[in-house]
Design a protein around this motif. Structure first.
Motif, PDB file in Angstrom:
ATOM      1  N   ASP A  31      71.595  20.631  33.299  1.00  0.00           N
ATOM      2  CA  ASP A  31      72.983  21.083  33.403  1.00  0.00           C
ATOM      3  C   ASP A  31      73.417  21.799  32.125  1.00  0.00           C
ATOM      4  OD1 ASP A  31      73.408  20.170  36.026  1.00  0.00           O
ATOM      5  OD2 ASP A  31      73.979  18.175  35.332  1.00  0.00           O
ATOM      6  N   ALA A  34      71.944  25.178  32.219  1.00  0.00           N
ATOM      7  CA  ALA A  34      72.653  26.034  33.185  1.00  0.00           C
ATOM      8  C   ALA A  34      73.985  26.521  32.606  1.00  0.00           C
ATOM      9  CB  ALA A  34      72.881  25.282  34.490  1.00  0.00           C
ATOM     10  N   ALA A  38      75.043  30.388  31.780  1.00  0.00           N
ATOM     11  CA  ALA A  38      76.275  30.950  32.337  1.00  0.00           C
ATOM     12  C   ALA A  38      77.169  31.504  31.230  1.00  0.00           C
ATOM     13  CB  ALA A  38      77.017  29.901  33.161  1.00  0.00           C
ATOM     14  N   LYS A  57      82.611  35.503  37.597  1.00  0.00           N
ATOM     15  CA  LYS A  57      81.451  34.716  38.012  1.00  0.00           C
ATOM     16  C   LYS A  57      81.424  33.342  37.345  1.00  0.00           C
ATOM     17  CE  LYS A  57      78.635  38.712  39.087  1.00  0.00           C
ATOM     18  NZ  LYS A  57      77.501  39.543  38.715  1.00  0.00           N
ATOM     19  N   ILE A  58      82.164  33.192  36.246  1.00  0.00           N
ATOM     20  CA  ILE A  58      82.176  31.913  35.538  1.00  0.00           C
ATOM     21  C   ILE A  58      83.567  31.276  35.513  1.00  0.00           C
ATOM     22  CG2 ILE A  58      82.524  32.900  33.229  1.00  0.00           C
ATOM     23  CD1 ILE A  58      80.575  30.688  32.213  1.00  0.00           C
ATOM     24  N   LYS A 133      81.216  21.327  38.129  1.00  0.00           N
ATOM     25  CA  LYS A 133      80.103  21.790  38.949  1.00  0.00           C
ATOM     26  C   LYS A 133      80.560  21.813  40.402  1.00  0.00           C
ATOM     27  CE  LYS A 133      75.131  21.209  39.336  1.00  0.00           C
ATOM     28  NZ  LYS A 133      73.990  20.352  38.944  1.00  0.00           N
ATOM     29  N   ASP A 135      79.784  23.487  44.221  1.00  0.00           N
ATOM     30  CA  ASP A 135      78.753  24.131  45.040  1.00  0.00           C
ATOM     31  C   ASP A 135      77.491  24.397  44.219  1.00  0.00           C
ATOM     32  OD1 ASP A 135      80.409  24.100  47.283  1.00  0.00           O
ATOM     33  OD2 ASP A 135      81.277  26.053  46.781  1.00  0.00           O
ATOM     34  N   ASN A 136      77.117  23.402  43.410  1.00  0.00           N
ATOM     35  CA  ASN A 136      75.909  23.452  42.577  1.00  0.00           C
ATOM     36  C   ASN A 136      75.939  24.553  41.519  1.00  0.00           C
ATOM     37  OD1 ASN A 136      73.606  21.927  42.058  1.00  0.00           O
ATOM     38  ND2 ASN A 136      72.289  23.445  43.043  1.00  0.00           N
ATOM     39  N   ARG A 137      77.145  24.957  41.105  1.00  0.00           N
ATOM     40  CA  ARG A 137      77.307  26.009  40.102  1.00  0.00           C
ATOM     41  C   ARG A 137      78.364  25.574  39.101  1.00  0.00           C
ATOM     42  NH1 ARG A 137      80.078  31.084  39.713  1.00  0.00           N
ATOM     43  NH2 ARG A 137      81.442  30.469  41.400  1.00  0.00           N
ATOM     44  N   TRP A 138      78.087  25.762  37.804  1.00  0.00           N
ATOM     45  CA  TRP A 138      79.037  25.395  36.753  1.00  0.00           C
ATOM     46  C   TRP A 138      80.038  26.523  36.548  1.00  0.00           C
ATOM     47  CZ3 TRP A 138      79.625  20.672  34.953  1.00  0.00           C
ATOM     48  CH2 TRP A 138      78.576  19.772  35.091  1.00  0.00           C
ATOM     49  N   VAL A 139      81.334  26.176  36.639  1.00  0.00           N
ATOM     50  CA  VAL A 139      82.400  27.162  36.439  1.00  0.00           C
ATOM     51  C   VAL A 139      83.437  26.608  35.470  1.00  0.00           C
ATOM     52  CG1 VAL A 139      82.131  28.379  38.651  1.00  0.00           C
ATOM     53  CG2 VAL A 139      83.602  26.356  38.514  1.00  0.00           C
TER      54      VAL A 139
END
Length: 150
Positions: A31, A34, A38, A57-58, A133, A135-139
């Protein structure tokens, strides 16, 4: 007495080994990696190039930004912030140095925060970025910032 000490030591060693679950630690390392990627690909590059599509995107929709710049309070919605980025001279075009540095990342389950330093224009910013996190994405879901004199 020696038997009790040995039993206590072995019990403690077992508990420590169990507490330091390698799978859990690997997940946190993945993580952190990731989040680092990002920040480098989207946050720093988006800021440097003034590219709001890259920043989107972030930055999670609804992200709020708070802090102070030159001692003045700063509070913006994501859209206000991105509008400012879109209508300013980019750091790339300014001819002044730009450097984004990740100072620390802390991950706890599906939340995290990063402390970053960004030197651009004549500012020395410190950003505290809250991540989630989704939808499996760090924002980034919240940004706090301040500038300091060197």
């Amino acid at each position: 007495m020696k038997t009790r000490l040995l039993t206590a030591f072995l019990s403690l060693a077992f508990l420590v080994a169990k507490a330091q679950n390698p799978k859990k630690m690997n997940t946190h390392q993945q993580d952190s990696t990731a989040i680092t990627q990002a920040l480098e690909e989207y946050y720093f590059k988006g800021l440097y190039n003034g590219d709001i599509s890259t920043l989107r995107k972030i930055l999670y929709p609804g992200t709020l930004l708070f802090g102070d710049i030159k001692g003045q309070p700063y509070a913006k919605t994501l859209e206000q912030y991105l509008d400012g980025v879109a209508h300013r001279q980019t750091p790339k075009d300014s001819g002044k140095p730009f450097k984004g540095t990740i100072l620390s990342i802390e991950v706890i389950n599906s939340i995290a925060f990063a402390k970053v330093n960004i030197k651009m224009y004549d500012f020395n910013y410190y950003d505290l970025l809250s991540f989630h996190k989704i939808d499996n994405r760090w924002v980034i879901v919240n940004k706090m910032l301040t500038d300091v004199t060197e």
